[in-house]
Scaffold this active site. Structure first.
Site, PDB file in Angstrom:
ATOM      1  N   GLU A  79      32.635 -29.788 -12.464  1.00 17.00           N
ATOM      2  CA  GLU A  79      33.804 -29.992 -13.337  1.00 17.00           C
ATOM      3  C   GLU A  79      34.379 -31.394 -13.135  1.00 17.00           C
ATOM      4  O   GLU A  79      34.776 -32.063 -14.086  1.00 17.00           O
ATOM      5  CB  GLU A  79      34.883 -28.941 -13.032  1.00 17.00           C
ATOM      6  CG  GLU A  79      34.494 -27.492 -13.347  1.00 17.00           C
ATOM      7  CD  GLU A  79      33.620 -26.860 -12.265  1.00 17.00           C
ATOM      8  OE1 GLU A  79      33.279 -27.550 -11.271  1.00 17.00           O
ATOM      9  OE2 GLU A  79      33.264 -25.681 -12.414  1.00 17.00           O
ATOM     10  N   ARG A 220       8.336 -22.037  -4.860  1.00 19.19           N
ATOM     11  CA  ARG A 220       8.722 -22.345  -3.477  1.00 19.19           C
ATOM     12  C   ARG A 220       9.947 -23.254  -3.455  1.00 19.19           C
ATOM     13  O   ARG A 220      10.862 -23.073  -2.651  1.00 19.19           O
ATOM     14  CB  ARG A 220       7.555 -23.013  -2.738  1.00 19.19           C
ATOM     15  CG  ARG A 220       6.419 -22.052  -2.414  1.00 19.19           C
ATOM     16  CD  ARG A 220       5.268 -22.758  -1.722  1.00 19.19           C
ATOM     17  NE  ARG A 220       4.166 -21.847  -1.442  1.00 19.19           N
ATOM     18  CZ  ARG A 220       2.990 -22.218  -0.964  1.00 19.19           C
ATOM     19  NH1 ARG A 220       2.736 -23.492  -0.718  1.00 19.19           N
ATOM     20  NH2 ARG A 220       2.049 -21.338  -0.735  1.00 19.19           N
ATOM     21  N   THR A 232      -1.755 -13.073   7.717  1.00 15.74           N
ATOM     22  CA  THR A 232      -2.008 -14.174   6.776  1.00 15.74           C
ATOM     23  C   THR A 232      -2.085 -15.499   7.539  1.00 15.74           C
ATOM     24  O   THR A 232      -2.886 -16.372   7.199  1.00 15.74           O
ATOM     25  CB  THR A 232      -0.918 -14.191   5.673  1.00 15.74           C
ATOM     26  OG1 THR A 232      -1.013 -12.962   4.953  1.00 15.74           O
ATOM     27  CG2 THR A 232      -1.081 -15.343   4.715  1.00 15.74           C
ATOM     28  N   ASP A 236      -5.500 -17.213   6.893  1.00 15.42           N
ATOM     29  CA  ASP A 236      -5.493 -18.333   5.927  1.00 15.42           C
ATOM     30  C   ASP A 236      -5.086 -19.672   6.533  1.00 15.42           C
ATOM     31  O   ASP A 236      -5.288 -20.706   5.904  1.00 15.42           O
ATOM     32  CB  ASP A 236      -4.487 -18.050   4.790  1.00 15.42           C
ATOM     33  CG  ASP A 236      -4.905 -16.904   3.900  1.00 15.42           C
ATOM     34  OD1 ASP A 236      -6.008 -16.363   4.116  1.00 15.42           O
ATOM     35  OD2 ASP A 236      -4.129 -16.546   2.992  1.00 15.42           O
ATOM     36  N   GLU A 324       5.118 -14.388   0.464  1.00 14.77           N
ATOM     37  CA  GLU A 324       3.738 -14.714   0.088  1.00 14.77           C
ATOM     38  C   GLU A 324       2.778 -14.054   1.079  1.00 14.77           C
ATOM     39  O   GLU A 324       1.781 -14.638   1.485  1.00 14.77           O
ATOM     40  CB  GLU A 324       3.540 -16.234   0.072  1.00 14.77           C
ATOM     41  CG  GLU A 324       4.280 -16.920  -1.056  1.00 14.77           C
ATOM     42  CD  GLU A 324       3.639 -18.240  -1.435  1.00 14.77           C
ATOM     43  OE1 GLU A 324       2.432 -18.281  -1.731  1.00 14.77           O
ATOM     44  OE2 GLU A 324       4.363 -19.251  -1.409  1.00 14.77           O
ATOM     45  N   GLY A 326       0.411 -10.677   2.648  1.00 18.08           N
ATOM     46  CA  GLY A 326      -0.610  -9.772   2.143  1.00 18.08           C
ATOM     47  C   GLY A 326      -0.007  -8.399   1.895  1.00 18.08           C
ATOM     48  O   GLY A 326       1.209  -8.194   2.017  1.00 18.08           O
ATOM     49  N   ALA A 330       3.792  -6.562   2.425  1.00 17.15           N
ATOM     50  CA  ALA A 330       4.415  -6.370   1.104  1.00 17.15           C
ATOM     51  C   ALA A 330       4.825  -4.909   0.933  1.00 17.15           C
ATOM     52  O   ALA A 330       5.927  -4.608   0.445  1.00 17.15           O
ATOM     53  CB  ALA A 330       3.447  -6.785  -0.002  1.00 17.15           C
TER      54      ALA A 330
END
Ligand SMILES: NC(=O)C1=CN([C@@H]2O[C@H](COP(=O)(O)OP(=O)(O)OC[C@H]3O[C@@H](n4cnc5c(N)ncnc54)[C@H](OP(=O)(O)O)[C@@H]3O)[C@@H](O)[C@H]2O)C=CC1
Ligand SMILES: Nc1c(N[C@@H]2O[C@H](COP(=O)(O)O)[C@@H](O)[C@H]2O)[nH]c(=O)[nH]c1=O
Length: 592
Positions: A79, A220, A232, A236, A324, A326, A330
Site C-alpha cells: 500500500e 520448489r 530417497t 537418488d 518429493e 517416495g 507419502a
C-alpha cells in the site's frame, strides 16, 4: 507512469449491498482486484511466511495511477509503495487490495498511508486470515470515513465469487496454515503411465520430461522447504534445489527414523542452502554429531510421524512444504492428514515391474469407494507429460473457522489474551511480533567513526556486525550486501551463509560481543519508536519469551530449554525504561 489494462466486460448483474453513490463500475472493480491478486503473486516464496499483498490505486476516471506488491516480510508494504507511485493522484481514488492489510509495523502503516494520501474507497479481496488481525484494518478504514467494500460481504455475485477466489488462491498456503496450524503441504511426484515412480531397481532418473522438471523448480521456488524420506536420499542422492534462476531457494528436510544415511550426499553440501534432518530421539548419536560437524541441523522428535513434524515446522514459522518423497512416506503423510494438495506429473511411458514402486504406499483401503477424491482438479499438458493437480482437503472456509477477535470474546468472555503472565512472541505478525529483531523498524547506529548509519532492521545491523572490523575486502563486501538486503530475512540469510561458508570473515570476538550488539540495536529501536516503547512497557509484570523452537540461544526453544536471550534483553530494557533501579537487580537474575 500510468498503467492500464483491459477490463473483462460481461452482462452479468452484480448485487451490491453498499450504495453505489460514486457510480463505480463493479466490473472494473473486479478487474482491478484480480490485478491486485495477480501482482501480489510476483513475490511468492520470498514473502513467506508472510502473505502476498498487492495494491492497485485507481482514480475516479478509471486511470491506474499506482500499483505495487510486497517483496518480502519487513520491506515496504504494498500500500505504501502504491501510494508513493501515485502521489497526489491518490486524492479521491480507490485502493484495491487482494487481502486486508496486516500490521507488522505495529502502527497501522498500510492503513495510514492510504488514509493520509486521500484515498476515499477501499475494495478488499478477503479479510486477513489471522484472528488477531482480522477486521482491524477494515474497521480502521471505516472509522476514517472511507467506503469499504469487502468481496463476498459488501459485494456479492457469481463474478464477485470468482474474483474472491483469485484473491484466496494467491494466499492459499497462508489460509490453510491459519486454519489447520500446520504448513500448507503439496505432494508432488512423477510417474509413468503404468503408475510407477521408479523401475523395480529403484532407478528413477528421469520419468518426466525436462519441461516438467523445470516446472518442479518453480514449485520448489514457491515453497519454504522440500521434504524427502531417508530412502530417497539413499537411492537418488538428490540435490532438491530450485534451479530455475533467481528464485527463492527452499531449505531441504530429510525424515529418517534409522538415520542410516550415507556419509557423502548432495544434501550435506550446504553451499547453496541448508538441510535439516529430522529423526527419532536417540537415533545414531554419532551420526548426528557427524552431520552437525558438516553444518547440517539435526532435530530429534519423540516419535517421527508427519503430523508432529509438520506441527514442529509450523511453530518454526514455515508456510508451505513440497513433499518429493517416495510412496512409503507419502502414504504416511496422507494418512496423517497433512497433505493438502497433489501435483502428479504423468509421463507417457511404460516401465512395468511387479515390484516397481508407486507414488503412494499402503493406506489400508480395501474398496474403491474408500478412495480419496481430489477436489478442483486441473489438467495441464507440459511438453509430452500431463500434470494433474487437485486438493485432498477443501479450501478452508475462513468465516466460521477463524472468528474475529470481537467474535471470540463474545463467545468466550473469559478469553483475555493480554493478561497472561508469559508473553510469547516470534513472527512479526504475532500480537507482540514487533518485539522480533526481524520487525521492519529502521534504526540509526554509530559506525566505527561515530557517524550515524541507518539500518533497515535490527537484524540487518546484527548480521552485519559479524563482519565489522575484519581487514578483508570480502568482509566489507558482505557488510554492504547485508546493509542493502531488501528484507530482514534476506539479511539473515546473507549473514548466516557467509558465516557458514567463510568463517574466517567473522570477527574473532563475535561470540563475546554479540549480546551487546543486539542490546544496543534493541535499545535504539525501543527508544526511537514511541509506540514500540509503550508496547514494551505495557508488558510490565510479564515474562517475555521469544518462541523460537530451534534457536536455543536467542529463543526459548521447544520445551523451554532455550536461553531466551532476546526475551531477557527486552526485559532488561523494559526495566531500564521503567526507570527502576533494577538494572542492577535484573542483572543479577538474568546474568547477561
Ligand atoms: N518419481 C518420483 O517422483 C519419485 C521417485 N522416488 C523413488 O522412490 C523410491 C523410494 O521410495 P520410498 O522407499 O517410498 O522412499 P521415501 O522417500 O518414502 O522414504 C521412506 C523413508 O522415509 C523415512 N521415514 C521417516 N518417517 C517416516 C514415516 N513416518 N513413515 C514412513 N517413512 C518414514 C524412513 O527413512 P529411514 O529408513 O532412513 O528411517 C523410510 O524408510 C526410490 O526408488 C526413488 O527413486 C522418490 C521420490 C520421488
Ligand atoms: N524421478 C523424478 C523426480 N524425482 C524427484 O526429484 C528428486 C531429484 O531432484 P534433483 O536432485 O534436485 O534433480 C528425486 O530425489 C525425487 O524426489 N522428479 C521429477 O519431477 N521427475 C522425475 O522423473
Amino acid at each position: 507512469m500510468a498503467l492500464s489494462f483491459a477490463v473483462v466486460a460481461s452482462s452479468s448483474s452484480i448485487m451490491c449491498k453498499a450504495t453505489n453513490a460514486n457510480n463505480h463500475s463493479h466490473l472494473q472493480d473486479l478487474s482491478y482486484i484480480k490485478r491486485a491478486a495477480l501482482i501480489s503473486d510476483k513475490s511468492a516464496g520470498f514473502t513467506s511466511p508472510h502473505p502476498n499483498f498487492g495494491c492497485v490505486i485507481v482514480t475516479p476516471s478509471a486511470e491506474v495511477v499506482g500499483e505495487a506488491y510486497l517483496y518480502a516480510q519487513g520491506t515496504k508494504p504494498a500500500e505504501v509503495l502504491a501510494v508513493e507511485a501515485a502521489g497526489e493522484r491518490c486524492r479521491g481514488a480507490t485502493a484495491y487490495v487482494n487481502m486486508e492489510p496486516g500490521d507488522c509495523h505495529g502502527d497501522h502503516t498500510a492503513v495510514s498511508a492510504l488514509v493520509q494520501a486521500g484515498i476515499t474507497r477501499a475494495v478488499i479481496g478477503m479479510r486477513h486470515p489471522l484472528q488477531h488481525l482480522r477486521g482491524n484494518a477494515i474497521r480502521a478504514f471505516r472509522s476514517q470515513g472511507l467506503q469499504v467494500d469487502v468481496l463476498g460481504e459488501d459485494m456479492q455475485s457469481k463474478l464477485v465469487e470468482e474474483a474472491r477466489k483469485a484473491c484466496l488462491l494467491v494466499n492459499l498456503p497462508f489460509v490453510y496454515r491459519a486454519a489447520s496450524r500446520v504448513p500448507f503441504s503439496v505432494l508432488k511426484y512423477a510417474m509413468t503411465l503404468d503408475g510407477k515412480i521408479a523401475a523395480s531397481s529403484g532407478h528413477a532418473a528421469w520419468i518426466s520430461s525436462k519441461l516438467s522438471r523445470n516446472r518442479v523448480f518453480e514449485l520448489r521456488g514457491r515453497s519454504d522447504a522440500i521434504i524427502v524420506g531417508g530412502n530417497t536420499v539413499r537411492r537418488d542422492n538428490p540435490r532438491l534445489t530450485a534451479r530455475h534462476g533467481g528464485g527463492h531457494m527452499p531449505i531441504r528436510i530429510v525424515l529418517s527414523q534409522s538415520l542410516d544415511l550415507p556419509e557423502e550426499a548432495n544434501l550435506w553440501d550446504l553451499s547453496d542452502v541448508s538441510t535439516v534432518v529430522v529423526t527419532q530421539r536417540g537415533a545414531r548419536r554419532s551420526f548426528q554429531r557427524y552431520l552437525a560437524s558438516k553444518g547440517v541441523e539435526v532435530v530429534e522428535l519423540d516419535i517421527l510421524n508427519p503430523r508432529d513434524v509438520m506441527e514442529y515446522f509450523h511453530d518454526r514459522g514455515y508456510l508451505s512444504i513440497l513433499w518429493e518423497c517416495g510412496g512409503t512416506l507419502a502414504a504416511s503423510a496422507i494418512s496423517s492428514g497433512v497433505i493438502h494438495k497433489v501435483f502428479a506429473f504423468v509421463a507417457p511411458k511404460i516401465i512395468g515391474g511387479k515390484n516397481a514402486p508407486s507414488p503412494v504406499g499402503e493406506l489400508g483401503m480395501v474398496e474403491m469407494s474408500q478412495a480419496l477424491d481430489l477436489i478442483d482438479v486441473c489438467f495441464e499438458q507440459i511438453g509430452p507429460d500431463m500434470l494433474i493437480s487437485g486438493f485432498l482437503q477443501p479450501i478452508p472456509d475462513l468465516t466460521p473457522t477463524i472468528p474475529s477477535e470481537d467474535e471470540t470474546f463474545a463467545i468466550d468472555p473469559t478469553v483475555a489474551p493480554f493478561e497472561t503472565s508469559i508473553i510469547f512472541f516470534y513472527k512479526t505478525w504475532d500480537l507482540y511480533g514487533a518485539f522480533s529483531n526481524f520487525s521492519p523498524h529502521p534504526i540509526q547506529m554509530p559506525d566505527e567513526d561515530g557517524n550515524y548509519v541507518t539500518w533497515f532492521s535490527v537484524e540487518h545491523y546484527y548480521q552485519a556486525n559479524k563482519f565489522i572490523g575484519v581487514s578483508n575486502p570480502l568482509a566489507q563486501d558482505c557488510i554492504d550486501k547485508i546493509k542493502s538486503a531488501k528484507s530482514p530475512e534476506e539479511a539473515a540469510r546473507l549473514g548466516r551463509l557467509t558465516q557458514r561458508r567463510h568463517p574466517h570473515l567473522v570477527r574473532s570476538d563475535w561470540e563475546s560481543v554479540k549480546i551487546d550488539v543486539m542490546y544496543r540495536a534493541l535499545k535504539c529501536k525501543f527508544s526511537i519508536y514511541p509506540h514500540l516503547n509503550s508496547m514494551l512497557l505495557s508488558t510490565a509484570g510479564s515474562v517475555l519469551v521469544e518462541a523460537s523452537p530451534h534457536d536455543l540461544f536467542w529463543g526459548g526453544g521447544r520445551d523451554g530449554e532455550g536461553l531466551n536471550y532476546l526475551g531477557r534483553l527486552l526485559m532488561k530494557l523494559r526495566s531500564e525504561f521503567l526507570g527502576e533501579s533494577s538494572a542492577a537487580s535484573e542483572n543479577t537474575c538474568i546474568a547477561l
